[in-house]
Write a protein that holds these residues in place. Structure first.
Motif, PDB file in Angstrom:
ATOM      1  N   LEU A 233      12.698  -7.654 -16.239  1.00 55.71           N
ATOM      2  CA  LEU A 233      12.047  -6.960 -15.132  1.00 55.71           C
ATOM      3  C   LEU A 233      12.006  -5.449 -15.340  1.00 55.71           C
ATOM      4  CD1 LEU A 233      13.413  -8.868 -11.976  1.00 55.71           C
ATOM      5  CD2 LEU A 233      11.248  -9.198 -13.168  1.00 55.71           C
ATOM      6  N   GLN A 234      13.032  -4.908 -16.020  1.00 57.42           N
ATOM      7  CA  GLN A 234      13.050  -3.464 -16.255  1.00 57.42           C
ATOM      8  C   GLN A 234      11.875  -3.021 -17.119  1.00 57.42           C
ATOM      9  OE1 GLN A 234      15.777  -5.365 -16.290  1.00 57.42           O
ATOM     10  NE2 GLN A 234      17.554  -4.274 -15.436  1.00 57.42           N
ATOM     11  N   GLU A 235      11.460  -3.852 -18.069  1.00 57.08           N
ATOM     12  CA  GLU A 235      10.310  -3.500 -18.903  1.00 57.08           C
ATOM     13  C   GLU A 235       9.024  -3.420 -18.075  1.00 57.08           C
ATOM     14  OE1 GLU A 235       9.652  -5.800 -22.365  1.00 57.08           O
ATOM     15  OE2 GLU A 235      11.455  -5.112 -23.394  1.00 57.08           O
ATOM     16  N   LEU A 236       8.976  -4.179 -16.993  1.00 55.41           N
ATOM     17  CA  LEU A 236       7.822  -4.120 -16.102  1.00 55.41           C
ATOM     18  C   LEU A 236       7.859  -2.881 -15.212  1.00 55.41           C
ATOM     19  CD1 LEU A 236       7.456  -7.834 -14.934  1.00 55.41           C
ATOM     20  CD2 LEU A 236       5.640  -6.471 -15.935  1.00 55.41           C
ATOM     21  N   GLY A 237       9.062  -2.340 -15.038  1.00 57.84           N
ATOM     22  CA  GLY A 237       9.205  -1.153 -14.190  1.00 57.84           C
ATOM     23  C   GLY A 237      10.097  -1.340 -12.986  1.00 57.84           C
ATOM     24  N   PHE A 238      10.696  -2.548 -12.857  1.00 54.63           N
ATOM     25  CA  PHE A 238      11.607  -2.790 -11.746  1.00 54.63           C
ATOM     26  C   PHE A 238      12.968  -2.158 -12.006  1.00 54.63           C
ATOM     27  CE2 PHE A 238       8.692  -6.424 -11.136  1.00 54.63           C
ATOM     28  CZ  PHE A 238       8.424  -6.290  -9.785  1.00 54.63           C
ATOM     29  N   ILE A 239      13.649  -1.797 -10.935  1.00 59.74           N
ATOM     30  CA  ILE A 239      15.026  -1.314 -11.047  1.00 59.74           C
ATOM     31  C   ILE A 239      15.985  -2.499 -11.059  1.00 59.74           C
ATOM     32  CG2 ILE A 239      16.841   0.020  -9.901  1.00 59.74           C
ATOM     33  CD1 ILE A 239      14.634   1.789  -8.742  1.00 59.74           C
ATOM     34  N   GLN A 240      15.697  -3.504 -10.238  1.00 61.71           N
ATOM     35  CA  GLN A 240      16.575  -4.656 -10.138  1.00 61.71           C
ATOM     36  C   GLN A 240      16.557  -5.477 -11.430  1.00 61.71           C
ATOM     37  OE1 GLN A 240      13.894  -6.272  -6.919  1.00 61.71           O
ATOM     38  NE2 GLN A 240      14.578  -8.235  -7.745  1.00 61.71           N
ATOM     39  N   PRO A 241      17.714  -5.980 -11.856  1.00 64.19           N
ATOM     40  CA  PRO A 241      17.777  -6.727 -13.118  1.00 64.19           C
ATOM     41  C   PRO A 241      17.332  -8.181 -13.005  1.00 64.19           C
ATOM     42  CG  PRO A 241      19.961  -6.556 -12.172  1.00 64.19           C
ATOM     43  CD  PRO A 241      19.052  -5.754 -11.281  1.00 64.19           C
ATOM     44  N   ASN A 242      17.457  -8.756 -11.792  1.00 65.61           N
ATOM     45  CA  ASN A 242      17.176 -10.182 -11.629  1.00 65.61           C
ATOM     46  C   ASN A 242      16.136 -10.426 -10.532  1.00 65.61           C
ATOM     47  OD1 ASN A 242      19.250 -11.035 -13.513  1.00 65.61           O
ATOM     48  ND2 ASN A 242      20.732 -10.453 -11.945  1.00 65.61           N
TER      49      ASN A 242
END
Length: 329
Positions: A233-242
């Motif tokens: 998800l981080q590669e997409l730009g999210f902060i949350q890991p799950n």
């Protein structure tokens, strides 16, 4: 049923927001028993003073009612008045003999009769129409329509989706779904959004996150053109890991698991992420039908751009027609 005109003039009133079969039951009863019907529509100002905030403004609500009356040849047997309070013309018009209500609005009719008695007017006969229930057995209300639970005709969207779940769509329907369902949106318009936003697809979601716009619900599968493009998800730009939900969904189908996750996400409609193991290529379908009104969905159209679909009764009905889910139309 054949009309039994017991009265010359009766009244009914309401907000008539997202005109539905509960409203229509009141109207049908009124015209079944009276030669003429006065229909009161609450003004926006009256609604706000009562703590109500309709989805449709008073002009739109009145327009929908006018269309219904015209379609059913009832225009000459009726008049529409604005309700600035609960009384309307019931304390002035001595020709009104009765008032049609639902169980929820009966108390208002009783208050009207108390006021009429105080000014020496005859009490109105109160005619209560039975509560109308949706296909899931629960009461049909505008609130349930706005939450994305049911259509104005009382069809439960989750039940409709279950009918087409876990089955590969026909080639004919898949071809229809390739046609953009809404209008193409420019990236420059995204920052002006003030509605809850749903993104379907990794590139679409990443575009929003890059603009620092966190979708209320994002549905992703880490694939682009059916090839693995993101690791997490981080590669997409999210902060949350799950993700909030991890579900399986076979390509070309809509899984029961995906439908359930989307429904649950809308119950807590705040920055939820659904990660699909498989493909989210058809997740737009349950997202639109189950989404609250108003909200907006964005998804990508290969080699064409970003498609915007405003969530409203007419877009839900259009999708149901495309999928041959005629009960919701």
């Amino acid at each position: 049923p054949k009309p039994v005109l017991m009265y010359k003039h009766i009244a009914l009133g309401g907000t008539f927001d997202l005109l539905h079969i509960g409203h229509i039951a009141l109207l049908k009863k009124a015209f079944l028993i009276s030669k003429f019907v006065s229909i009161g529509i609450t003004t926006d100002k009256f609604c706000q003073g009562s703590g109500k905030f309709p989805y449709e403004n008073q002009t739109r609500r009145r327009g929908n009612l006018i269309s219904y009356l015209a379609k059913n040849n009832l225009t000459k047997r009726s008049k529409i008045i604005w309700l600035h309070d609960i009384y309307g013309t019931t304390l002035k018009d001595e020709t009104i003999e009765a008032i049609v209500v639902s169980k929820n609005s009966r108390r208002g009719a009783e208050i009207i009769n108390i006021a009429r008695a105080a000014i020496k007017l005859k009490k109105l006969k109160i005619i209560e129409v039975p509560i109308i229930r949706a296909s899931d057995g629960k009461i049909i209300t505008t609130g349930r329509i706005r939450k994305g639970q049911i259509s104005p005709n009382g069809a439960n969207y989750q039940k409709l989706l279950i009918k087409i779940a876990d089955v590969r769509f026909s080639q004919k329907i898949r071809q229809k779904l390739k046609i953009p369902f809404g209008k193409f949106a420019k990236s420059s318009s995204l920052k002006k959004l003030q509605l809850p936003t749903i993104t379907v697809g990794d590139i679409t979601t990443a575009k929003f996150l890059k603009l620092k716009i966190a979708p209320s619900l994002a549905i992703v599968d880490f694939l682009v053109n059916r090839k693995r493009a993101f690791k997490n998800l981080q590669e997409l730009g999210f902060i949350q890991p799950n993700p909030d939900y991890l579900v399986k969904n076979t390509p070309g189908q809509i899984s029961t698991e995906l439908i359930s996750a989307i429904k649950k996400a809308f119950e807590n409609f705040q920055k939820q992420v659904i990660l699909v193991n498989g493909e989210e290529d058809l997740a737009f379908i349950p997202a639109l039908l189950l989404a609250p009104i108003p909200s907006v969905i964005f998804y990508g159209q290969p080699r064409k751009g970003l498609v915007r679909v405003d969530v409203a009764p007419d877009t839900k009905s259009k999708l149901c027609s495309l999928l041959n889910l005629t009960r919701a139309v």
